[in-house]
Design a protein around this motif. Structure first.
Motif, PDB file in Angstrom:
ATOM      1  N   GLY B 123       0.807  -1.224   0.000  1.00  0.00           N
ATOM      2  CA  GLY B 123       0.000   0.000   0.000  1.00  0.00           C
ATOM      3  C   GLY B 123       0.837   1.269   0.000  1.00  0.00           C
ATOM      4  O   GLY B 123       0.356   2.346  -0.356  1.00  0.00           O
ATOM      5  N   ARG B 124       2.106   1.141   0.376  1.00  0.00           N
ATOM      6  CA  ARG B 124       2.987   2.300   0.438  1.00  0.00           C
ATOM      7  C   ARG B 124       3.276   2.875  -0.949  1.00  0.00           C
ATOM      8  O   ARG B 124       3.690   4.027  -1.085  1.00  0.00           O
ATOM      9  N   PHE B 125       3.061   2.044  -1.980  1.00  0.00           N
ATOM     10  CA  PHE B 125       3.295   2.531  -3.351  1.00  0.00           C
ATOM     11  C   PHE B 125       2.112   3.350  -3.859  1.00  0.00           C
ATOM     12  O   PHE B 125       2.152   3.916  -4.938  1.00  0.00           O
ATOM     13  N   VAL B 126       1.026   3.387  -3.026  1.00  0.00           N
ATOM     14  CA  VAL B 126      -0.162   4.154  -3.402  1.00  0.00           C
ATOM     15  C   VAL B 126      -0.185   5.484  -2.664  1.00  0.00           C
ATOM     16  O   VAL B 126      -0.553   6.514  -3.220  1.00  0.00           O
ATOM     17  N   SER B 127       0.225   5.448  -1.381  1.00  0.00           N
ATOM     18  CA  SER B 127       0.088   6.643  -0.545  1.00  0.00           C
ATOM     19  C   SER B 127       1.108   6.618   0.590  1.00  0.00           C
ATOM     20  O   SER B 127       1.580   5.569   0.996  1.00  0.00           O
ATOM     21  N   GLU B 128       1.414   7.799   1.103  1.00  0.00           N
ATOM     22  CA  GLU B 128       2.191   7.903   2.342  1.00  0.00           C
ATOM     23  C   GLU B 128       1.400   7.206   3.434  1.00  0.00           C
ATOM     24  O   GLU B 128       0.167   7.202   3.395  1.00  0.00           O
ATOM     25  N   PHE B 129       2.087   6.657   4.422  1.00  0.00           N
ATOM     26  CA  PHE B 129       1.386   6.026   5.532  1.00  0.00           C
ATOM     27  C   PHE B 129       1.249   7.007   6.695  1.00  0.00           C
ATOM     28  O   PHE B 129       2.167   7.781   6.993  1.00  0.00           O
ATOM     29  N   GLU B 130       0.058   6.945   7.344  1.00  0.00           N
ATOM     30  CA  GLU B 130      -0.168   7.730   8.554  1.00  0.00           C
ATOM     31  C   GLU B 130      -0.681   6.796   9.639  1.00  0.00           C
ATOM     32  O   GLU B 130      -1.382   5.827   9.342  1.00  0.00           O
ATOM     33  N   PHE B 131      -0.340   7.099  10.872  1.00  0.00           N
ATOM     34  CA  PHE B 131      -0.685   6.192  11.963  1.00  0.00           C
ATOM     35  C   PHE B 131      -1.487   6.923  13.029  1.00  0.00           C
ATOM     36  O   PHE B 131      -1.374   8.140  13.142  1.00  0.00           O
ATOM     37  N   PRO B 132      -2.314   6.209  13.811  1.00  0.00           N
ATOM     38  CA  PRO B 132      -2.513   4.763  13.753  1.00  0.00           C
ATOM     39  C   PRO B 132      -3.199   4.329  12.455  1.00  0.00           C
ATOM     40  O   PRO B 132      -3.904   5.109  11.818  1.00  0.00           O
ATOM     41  N   GLN B 133      -2.969   3.069  12.145  1.00  0.00           N
ATOM     42  CA  GLN B 133      -3.431   2.536  10.873  1.00  0.00           C
ATOM     43  C   GLN B 133      -3.966   1.132  11.125  1.00  0.00           C
ATOM     44  O   GLN B 133      -3.545   0.462  12.077  1.00  0.00           O
ATOM     45  N   MET B 134      -4.866   0.702  10.267  1.00  0.00           N
ATOM     46  CA  MET B 134      -5.370  -0.669  10.357  1.00  0.00           C
ATOM     47  C   MET B 134      -5.131  -1.329   9.002  1.00  0.00           C
ATOM     48  O   MET B 134      -5.144  -0.656   7.977  1.00  0.00           O
ATOM     49  N   ALA B 135      -4.913  -2.651   9.035  1.00  0.00           N
ATOM     50  CA  ALA B 135      -4.761  -3.372   7.764  1.00  0.00           C
ATOM     51  C   ALA B 135      -5.625  -4.622   7.774  1.00  0.00           C
ATOM     52  O   ALA B 135      -5.673  -5.345   8.775  1.00  0.00           O
ATOM     53  N   ILE B 297      -6.622   2.686   1.668  1.00  0.00           N
ATOM     54  CA  ILE B 297      -5.505   2.459   0.745  1.00  0.00           C
ATOM     55  C   ILE B 297      -5.591   1.018   0.271  1.00  0.00           C
ATOM     56  O   ILE B 297      -5.430   0.087   1.066  1.00  0.00           O
ATOM     57  N   MET B 298      -5.894   0.830  -0.986  1.00  0.00           N
ATOM     58  CA  MET B 298      -5.950  -0.529  -1.528  1.00  0.00           C
ATOM     59  C   MET B 298      -4.645  -0.819  -2.264  1.00  0.00           C
ATOM     60  O   MET B 298      -4.236  -0.045  -3.135  1.00  0.00           O
ATOM     61  N   ALA B 299      -4.011  -1.928  -1.901  1.00  0.00           N
ATOM     62  CA  ALA B 299      -2.778  -2.310  -2.598  1.00  0.00           C
ATOM     63  C   ALA B 299      -3.102  -2.434  -4.089  1.00  0.00           C
ATOM     64  O   ALA B 299      -4.154  -2.951  -4.439  1.00  0.00           O
ATOM     65  N   PRO B 300      -2.214  -1.939  -4.955  1.00  0.00           N
ATOM     66  CA  PRO B 300      -2.461  -2.073  -6.401  1.00  0.00           C
ATOM     67  C   PRO B 300      -2.640  -3.558  -6.738  1.00  0.00           C
ATOM     68  O   PRO B 300      -1.964  -4.409  -6.147  1.00  0.00           O
ATOM     69  N   ILE B 301      -3.549  -3.857  -7.657  1.00  0.00           N
ATOM     70  CA  ILE B 301      -3.850  -5.267  -7.941  1.00  0.00           C
ATOM     71  C   ILE B 301      -2.592  -6.052  -8.292  1.00  0.00           C
ATOM     72  O   ILE B 301      -2.398  -7.173  -7.830  1.00  0.00           O
ATOM     73  N   LYS B 302      -1.679  -5.446  -9.052  1.00  0.00           N
ATOM     74  CA  LYS B 302      -0.485  -6.214  -9.432  1.00  0.00           C
ATOM     75  C   LYS B 302       0.508  -6.387  -8.278  1.00  0.00           C
ATOM     76  O   LYS B 302       1.452  -7.159  -8.384  1.00  0.00           O
ATOM     77  N   LEU B 303       0.280  -5.700  -7.164  1.00  0.00           N
ATOM     78  CA  LEU B 303       1.145  -5.886  -5.992  1.00  0.00           C
ATOM     79  C   LEU B 303       0.427  -6.609  -4.854  1.00  0.00           C
ATOM     80  O   LEU B 303       0.924  -6.671  -3.732  1.00  0.00           O
ATOM     81  N   CYS B 304      -0.774  -7.156  -5.149  1.00  0.00           N
ATOM     82  CA  CYS B 304      -1.494  -7.912  -4.116  1.00  0.00           C
ATOM     83  C   CYS B 304      -0.841  -9.271  -3.906  1.00  0.00           C
ATOM     84  O   CYS B 304      -0.710  -9.747  -2.788  1.00  0.00           O
ATOM     85  N   GLY B 305      -0.443  -9.926  -4.984  1.00  0.00           N
ATOM     86  CA  GLY B 305       0.245 -11.213  -4.877  1.00  0.00           C
ATOM     87  C   GLY B 305       1.640 -11.004  -4.303  1.00  0.00           C
ATOM     88  O   GLY B 305       2.091  -9.870  -4.116  1.00  0.00           O
ATOM     89  N   ASP B 306       2.326 -12.097  -3.991  1.00  0.00           N
ATOM     90  CA  ASP B 306       3.661 -12.001  -3.400  1.00  0.00           C
ATOM     91  C   ASP B 306       4.642 -11.343  -4.375  1.00  0.00           C
ATOM     92  O   ASP B 306       4.664 -11.695  -5.559  1.00  0.00           O
TER      93      ASP B 306
END
Lengths: 243, 337
Positions: B123-135, B297-306
């Protein structure tokens, strides 16, 4: 030429630094512990002790199997990654030849047969002879039951020396055979020495394509064997693709 | 003096050999992914020994390609990061061994990375991270709700008590005659059908944040088998839609409840099953309606897999937090936060 040699194909782990056929440092562990935990620290320690830097290495020699699948992969992954990343030479030596070398040089008249327990009464084994100043493979390496191996060896002209861990089961299987035909090497000869590995590796031509270098498992996986049985002639060259 | 932080990252926890070069934890310079899926399809699932054998065939080629594609040399690198768990032990060992070797050969620090932290950092490739955060992490092997109080501080709020969501997809896929991995086909069928079977929503009312999918799986299989015995043909699209609706309802409900209890700035949706369109649509809608102040923040589809890139991004943060591994680093197949 500075050589780093390593073997993790069975319980023992052995690493050596060898320069121009002279042993600089060697460590052999027989702890039956996780090779992943010990291999790199041992390499690091030996290199530091000898004041060798990774970039000074000229050649990596690795025991490529047969043996424990996970075990062989630790040394082979380390060796191929080191060779690839440092752009240096790499040589793979049979793990059975490595054991054979412990006795073959001083017993040129004998057929030297190293073996590793492959469970369920089976072994990985091969036949070697020391001829013309070289260790030669004269009976193909194979996955075979210990009993079948003995029957095959009985037909050979030379006397045989078995090099490996003789379990109670193997001992009872050996009993009916002529004891003058089969000698058993002492336990000390069954332990691999990476110094020996480096010497064998020094005689060989380096691997041409390091990327394609893989362990010699001597067996396909059970899943693969079953699939091949159900799908004869359908195996593909490669099942891996880049996405 | 190089000012760029360049991390070479290894990921081999399951059936993908992946090596990436990531700059400053947020830019992908290369992300080589060699998938073994065509091999494991033959067996209806990942066979560990087969996976290990493929990894060792691919590892140095991927390494070379990762550096070449990124147009960097070993001298440019800052550190080496590697997934050391959770995953298949034999598969993990190839990446761990190769990463240690590269770190040793080039005198680079080695950073141990938890595979699940890796998924979050896609998800970091989509947006800066801010905390607290949930995944919300949903994959073939894991289903977890993770609370990240501050950077690099992970806490599992809930996880699956039996099958992972992705595992349930593969198992019901088999019943419908869909080849492994079944997720994509079930997702497509689900969009063409309706939730007519109303399968159970497991533990939806349970106070914990844990998940369970084995009851749903059994209900599904019983429904199909009963129909077969009666000679009745059920609509596959409706079956898929009903199954997916149940999975998505449970995931969304638990996430909603966790967000009520633990207010956060961001929710990250990641893991292999996060590529599921039904799940993405549902979470997106829920967030707009019920948690408009929490950024999704949704992980890009191509980065969802390992993949190695996510490991590089997580490794960058671990590096900033001084996390280092020694040369005795081992694979830890059961690693948890």
């Amino acid at each position: 030429m500075k050589i780093l040699a390593m073997d993790t194909s069975n319980h023992p782990l052995s690493v050596a630094l060898v320069e121009d056929d002279q042993l600089i440092a060697e460590t052999t562990l027989n702890l039956a512990k996780n090779h992943s935990v010990y291999l790199m620290p041992v390499i690091e320690k030996l290199m530091a002790g000898a004041s060798w830097q990774p970039e000074q290495l000229d050649r990596i020699v690795v025991a490529k199997g047969p043996g424990s699948y996970t075990g062989i992969r630790i040394a082979v992954t380390t060796a191929k990654t080191l060779a690839a990343t440092l752009k240096i030479e790499m040589v793979g030596i049979s793990s059975l030849a490595l054991i054979a070398a412990n006795v073959a040089t001083i017993n040129p008249d004998l057929l030297v047969v190293p073996f590793f327990d492959a469970r369920r009464g089976n072994v990985f084994a091969g036949g070697f002879k020391y001829e013309n100043n070289r260790l030669n493979n004269v009976m193909p390496e194979q996955h075979v039951s210990f009993e079948e191996l003995l029957i095959a060896l009985k037909q050979k002209a030379e006397n045989v020396v078995l090099v490996g861990n003789i379990t109670d089961v193997f001992k009872s299987q050996l009993e009916p055979f002529d004891s003058s035909k089969f000698k058993i090497a002492p336990a000390s000869a069954t332990v691999p020495s990476a110094y020996q590995l480096a010497l064998l590796g020094n005689q060989e031509t380096p691997v041409v394509d390091i990327d394609k270098f893989i362990p010699n498992y001597l067996r396909v996986t059970e899943a693969e064997a079953q699939w091949q049985k159900l799908h004869p002639g359908e195996s593909k060259q490669s099942y891996v693709r880049e996405v | 003096m190089a000012t760029r932080n360049l991390i070479l990252a290894f990921e081999t926890s399951c059936d993908e050999t992946s090596i990436a070069v990531v700059e400053d934890g947020k830019t992908i310079l290369s992300n080589i992914v060699a998938t073994q899926i065509d091999s494991h399809k033959r067996f209806g699932g990942v066979v560990p020994e087969v996976a290990s054998r493929h990894h060792i065939e691919q590892i140095t080629r991927c390494l070379d390609e990762a550096l070449t594609t990124a147009e960097v040399t070993y001298d440019d690198l800052t550190a080496v990061a590697v997934t050391y768990g959770p995953g298949l032990v034999g598969a993990l060992l190839i990446g761990v061994t190769a990463a240690k070797t590269v770190a040793f050969a080039h005198h680079l620090p080695l950073i141990p990375v938890n595979h699940m932290a890796g998924h979050i950092y896609a998800g970091r490739f989509v947006s800066e991270f801010e905390f607290p955060q949930m995944a919300l992490l949903v994959s073939g092997g894991h289903t977890e709700l993770v609370y990240i109080k501050s950077e690099n501080e992970f806490e599992i709020l809930g996880e699956t008590r039996d099958d992972a969501a992705g595992e349930a997809y593969d198992k019901i896929g088999r019943v419908l005659g869909v080849n492994y991995p079944a997720g994509k086909t079930i997702d497509t069928w689900a969009h063409e059908g309706n939730d007519t079977f109303e399968f159970p929503r497991a533990m939806e009312k349970d106070a914990s944040y844990d998940f369970s999918f084995s009851g749903l799986k059994s209900a599904f299989i019983n429904t199909v088998h009963n129909a077969e015995q009666r000679g009745v043909e059920l609509n596959k699209q409706d079956l898929a839609a009903s199954f997916q609706q149940s999975v998505v309802d449970v995931l969304a409900e638990k996430t909603d409840r966790a967000l009520d209890r633990y207010p956060v700035k961001q929710l990250v949706l990641a893991g292999g099953v996060a590529a599921n369109l039904g799940l993405r649509e549902r979470i997106e809608r829920d967030m707009q309606e019920r948690h408009p102040d929490t950024k999704l923040i949704m992980a890009p589809i191509k980065l969802c897999g390992d993949n190695g890139a996510m490991v590089g991004a997580a490794g960058y943060v671990a590096y900033q937090h001084q996390q280092r591994a020694e040369m005795n680093l081992n694979a830890d197949p059961g690693l948890s936060f």
